[in-house]
Design a protein around this motif. Structure first.
Motif, PDB file in Angstrom:
ATOM      1  N   LEU A 197       1.211  -0.611   0.470  1.00 32.08           N
ATOM      2  CA  LEU A 197       0.291  -0.372  -0.177  1.00 32.08           C
ATOM      3  C   LEU A 197       0.644   1.541  -0.039  1.00 32.08           C
ATOM      4  N   SER A 198       2.170   1.327   0.637  1.00 31.24           N
ATOM      5  CA  SER A 198       2.588   2.193   0.799  1.00 31.24           C
ATOM      6  C   SER A 198       3.429   2.447  -0.171  1.00 31.24           C
ATOM      7  N   LEU A 199       3.547   1.683  -1.233  1.00 36.70           N
ATOM      8  CA  LEU A 199       4.291   1.718  -2.987  1.00 36.70           C
ATOM      9  C   LEU A 199       3.718   2.088  -3.203  1.00 36.70           C
ATOM     10  N   VAL A 200       1.957   1.331  -3.675  1.00 38.63           N
ATOM     11  CA  VAL A 200       1.149   2.186  -4.328  1.00 38.63           C
ATOM     12  C   VAL A 200       1.275   4.072  -3.709  1.00 38.63           C
ATOM     13  N   MET A 201       1.089   4.271  -2.745  1.00 35.79           N
ATOM     14  CA  MET A 201       0.823   5.240  -2.782  1.00 35.79           C
ATOM     15  C   MET A 201       1.531   6.332  -2.937  1.00 35.79           C
ATOM     16  N   LEU A 202       2.404   5.576  -2.777  1.00 33.14           N
ATOM     17  CA  LEU A 202       3.843   6.984  -3.563  1.00 33.14           C
ATOM     18  C   LEU A 202       3.705   7.131  -4.655  1.00 33.14           C
ATOM     19  N   ALA A 203       3.149   5.935  -5.787  1.00 36.19           N
ATOM     20  CA  ALA A 203       3.527   5.835  -7.400  1.00 36.19           C
ATOM     21  C   ALA A 203       2.329   7.164  -6.916  1.00 36.19           C
ATOM     22  N   CYS A 204       1.275   6.634  -7.006  1.00 36.70           N
ATOM     23  CA  CYS A 204       0.932   7.492  -7.208  1.00 36.70           C
ATOM     24  C   CYS A 204       0.381   8.484  -7.171  1.00 36.70           C
ATOM     25  N   CYS A 205       1.022   9.369  -6.005  1.00 45.96           N
ATOM     26  CA  CYS A 205       1.790  10.494  -5.593  1.00 45.96           C
ATOM     27  C   CYS A 205       2.680  10.787  -6.787  1.00 45.96           C
ATOM     28  N   ALA A 206       4.135  10.586  -7.085  1.00 42.26           N
ATOM     29  CA  ALA A 206       4.411  10.856  -7.704  1.00 42.26           C
ATOM     30  C   ALA A 206       3.579  10.684  -9.245  1.00 42.26           C
ATOM     31  N   PRO A 260       3.044  22.247  -4.382  1.00 44.03           N
ATOM     32  CA  PRO A 260       3.086  21.147  -3.310  1.00 44.03           C
ATOM     33  C   PRO A 260       2.539  19.780  -3.502  1.00 44.03           C
ATOM     34  N   MET A 261       2.260  19.498  -4.827  1.00 43.44           N
ATOM     35  CA  MET A 261       2.469  17.588  -4.392  1.00 43.44           C
ATOM     36  C   MET A 261       3.727  17.512  -4.608  1.00 43.44           C
ATOM     37  N   ALA A 262       4.573  17.931  -5.223  1.00 43.21           N
ATOM     38  CA  ALA A 262       6.071  17.214  -4.684  1.00 43.21           C
ATOM     39  C   ALA A 262       6.335  17.450  -2.912  1.00 43.21           C
ATOM     40  N   LEU A 263       5.589  18.499  -2.585  1.00 47.06           N
ATOM     41  CA  LEU A 263       5.870  18.308  -0.691  1.00 47.06           C
ATOM     42  C   LEU A 263       5.246  17.272  -0.620  1.00 47.06           C
ATOM     43  N   MET A 264       3.664  16.565  -1.157  1.00 47.55           N
ATOM     44  CA  MET A 264       2.873  15.756  -0.787  1.00 47.55           C
ATOM     45  C   MET A 264       4.323  14.645  -0.491  1.00 47.55           C
ATOM     46  N   LEU A 265       4.064  14.336  -1.880  1.00 51.16           N
ATOM     47  CA  LEU A 265       5.316  13.302  -1.861  1.00 51.16           C
ATOM     48  C   LEU A 265       6.301  12.911  -0.861  1.00 51.16           C
ATOM     49  N   VAL A 266       6.985  13.778  -0.500  1.00 50.63           N
ATOM     50  CA  VAL A 266       8.110  13.705   0.235  1.00 50.63           C
ATOM     51  C   VAL A 266       7.310  13.533   1.861  1.00 50.63           C
ATOM     52  N   ALA A 267       6.693  14.260   2.164  1.00 49.99           N
ATOM     53  CA  ALA A 267       6.111  13.840   3.131  1.00 49.99           C
ATOM     54  C   ALA A 267       5.663  12.359   3.434  1.00 49.99           C
ATOM     55  N   MET A 268       4.476  12.214   2.124  1.00 50.81           N
ATOM     56  CA  MET A 268       4.305  10.382   2.882  1.00 50.81           C
ATOM     57  C   MET A 268       5.687  10.081   2.537  1.00 50.81           C
ATOM     58  N   ALA A 269       6.396   9.507   1.996  1.00 56.75           N
ATOM     59  CA  ALA A 269       7.998   9.541   1.892  1.00 56.75           C
ATOM     60  C   ALA A 269       8.432   9.164   2.737  1.00 56.75           C
ATOM     61  N   ASP A 270       8.933  10.399   3.531  1.00 55.03           N
ATOM     62  CA  ASP A 270       9.482  10.115   5.015  1.00 55.03           C
ATOM     63  C   ASP A 270       8.982   9.525   5.698  1.00 55.03           C
ATOM     64  N   THR A 271       7.428   9.790   5.781  1.00 57.08           N
ATOM     65  CA  THR A 271       6.900   9.582   7.236  1.00 57.08           C
ATOM     66  C   THR A 271       6.507   7.942   7.196  1.00 57.08           C
ATOM     67  N   THR A 272       6.238   6.811   5.487  1.00 55.89           N
ATOM     68  CA  THR A 272       6.223   6.221   5.591  1.00 55.89           C
ATOM     69  C   THR A 272       7.483   4.852   5.570  1.00 55.89           C
ATOM     70  N   VAL A 273       8.820   5.435   5.126  1.00 58.50           N
ATOM     71  CA  VAL A 273       9.472   4.811   4.888  1.00 58.50           C
ATOM     72  C   VAL A 273      10.261   4.426   6.021  1.00 58.50           C
ATOM     73  N   GLY A 274       9.418   5.062   7.059  1.00 57.35           N
ATOM     74  CA  GLY A 274      10.183   4.491   8.933  1.00 57.35           C
ATOM     75  C   GLY A 274       9.971   5.238   9.659  1.00 57.35           C
ATOM     76  N   PRO A 275      10.683   6.353  10.496  1.00 54.27           N
ATOM     77  CA  PRO A 275      10.257   7.296  11.596  1.00 54.27           C
ATOM     78  C   PRO A 275      10.738   8.457  10.925  1.00 54.27           C
ATOM     79  N   GLY A 276      11.062   8.720  10.290  1.00 54.60           N
ATOM     80  CA  GLY A 276      11.056  10.215   9.835  1.00 54.60           C
ATOM     81  C   GLY A 276      12.534  11.247   9.370  1.00 54.60           C
TER      82      GLY A 276
END
Length: 175
Positions: free
Chosen positions: A5-14, A34-50
């Motif tokens: 689900l994380s990979l799907v979410m990140l791919a969709c954001c990209a 703003p969409m790029a900021l959202m992608l970075v936020a989702m990647a930072d919080t999904t991949v680990g503690p951030g």
């Protein structure tokens, strides 16, 4: 399941960033930034503690959500710009409702607030469902020909569907 689900979410954001970027990096910075900021936020919080605390990401998402509308001349605003702003607000809502609760103080345990992030997750999911429905309707509308017989580029529909996919993945991860 969470990784998928994380990979799907990140791919969709990209994918969602691609449509406004193809219309011009500088000209459409208020759209893809703003969409790029959202992608970075989702990647930072999904991949680990951030690297950045989740509450800071949430605040940044909320503060940048109106940018796709307010930084664009009125004659260039349309359904996609509203869609981008609503998507950011929905991502913010789901994001803050899934933040871990702060540990309660032992001084007044009766005043501890329950629930993730102190916000109502049902409202966040309802908002996300509304934005997902709007995304699907907008994607279908962009596939149809306008009054002059022209269609928008297929990337607009792809962006709307990818937003629906990212929100759907976030809702499934939150549940």
């Amino acid at each position: 399941m969470h990784i998928t689900l994380s990979l799907v979410m990140l791919a969709c954001c990209a994918l969602g960033i691609w449509s406004p970027m193809r219309e011009g990096l500088v000209r459409n910075l208020s759209q893809w930034g703003p969409m790029a900021l959202m992608l970075v936020a989702m990647a930072d919080t999904t991949v680990g503690p951030g690297i950045v605390p989740g509450v800071v990401w949430g605040l940044l998402l909320l503060l940048t959500s109106p940018l796709p509308l307010v930084l664009l001349p009125r004659e260039r605003r349309g359904g996609m710009e509203i869609h981008r702003s609503l998507s950011m607000v929905a991502m913010f809502a789901i994001f803050v409702t899934t933040l871990p609760s702060a540990p309660s103080s032992s001084i007044h345990p009766t005043h501890a607030h329950s629930g993730p992030g102190g916000a109502n997750p049902v409202l966040a999911v309802a908002l996300a469902a509304g934005v997902i429905a709007y995304s699907v309707v907008l994607a279908a509308r962009t596939l149809r020909r306008n009054s002059r017989g022209h269609r928008r580029h297929a990337s607009a529909s792809l962006e709307a569907f990818s937003s629906a996919g990212a929100l759907g993945a976030m809702v499934l991860m939150a549940v």
